[in-house]
Design a protein around this motif. Structure first.
Motif, short mmCIF file in Angstrom:
data_model
loop_
_atom_site.label_atom_id
_atom_site.label_comp_id
_atom_site.label_asym_id
_atom_site.label_seq_id
_atom_site.Cartn_x
_atom_site.Cartn_y
_atom_site.Cartn_z
N GLY A 44 0.83 -1.21 0.00
CA GLY A 44 0.00 0.00 0.00
C GLY A 44 0.86 1.25 0.00
O GLY A 44 0.60 2.19 -0.76
N PHE A 61 -0.24 7.99 3.23
CA PHE A 61 -0.84 6.67 3.44
C PHE A 61 -1.44 6.63 4.85
O PHE A 61 -0.79 7.02 5.81
N ASN A 64 -4.68 0.31 4.78
CA ASN A 64 -5.37 -0.50 3.77
C ASN A 64 -6.77 -0.79 4.30
O ASN A 64 -6.92 -1.16 5.47
N ILE A 81 -7.12 1.76 -0.47
CA ILE A 81 -6.21 2.41 0.47
C ILE A 81 -6.81 3.73 0.93
O ILE A 81 -7.25 4.55 0.10
#
Ligand SMILES: *[C@@H]1O[C@H](CO)[C@@H](O)[C@H](O)[C@H]1NC(C)=O
Length: 116
Positions: A44, A61, A64, A81
């Motif tokens: 991810g 990020f 996930n 994501i």
């Protein structure tokens, strides 16, 4: 995890080509049971970094959300994501990452925003 993939490859590699040497179709998609395992988090993060590298976006990020995988002369992952942009607004994306060999030669095949 690595051991699992080595076993997986040894079982599947001979099945990739039939007796005439013709390439067979990719396996059906299989849901990933736990997308928060370190291995999938790494994929991810790779997708987000790769996307940022090739665009003006600065996505962070977060996690996930879900995912599926298939075998296709390597492994292909489709991960949903959760990210935040530079204004801290949440956006979810579906990233498709292909890995010909475990932990090597990852390619981001597609990256599309999906509505949350
Ligand atoms: C999924 O994996 C993470 C990281 O190893 C772990 O903390 C979590 O408990 C796991 N969740 C399930 C439902 O197994």
């Amino acid at each position: 995890m690595i051991k699992y993939f080595i076993c997986f490859s040894l079982i599947l590699l001979p099945l990739v080509y039939n007796v005439e040497g013709l390439k067979i179709e990719p396996s059906p998609w299989k849901p990933i049971k736990n997308v928060t395992l370190g291995y999938y988090l790494e994929i991810g993060r790779f997708a987000i970094n790769e996307h940022n590298k090739h665009t003006m976006d600065i996505l962070a990020f977060e996690n996930n959300v879900q995912g599926k995988e298939q075998y296709d002369n390597g492994l292909r992952y489709a991960l949903i994501i959760a990210t935040r942009n530079s204004d801290h607004i949440a956006h979810n994306y579906e990233a498709v990452v292909f890995e010909r060999h475990v932990n090597q030669e990852r390619v981001l095949e597609s990256f599309n925003e999906i509505s949350i």
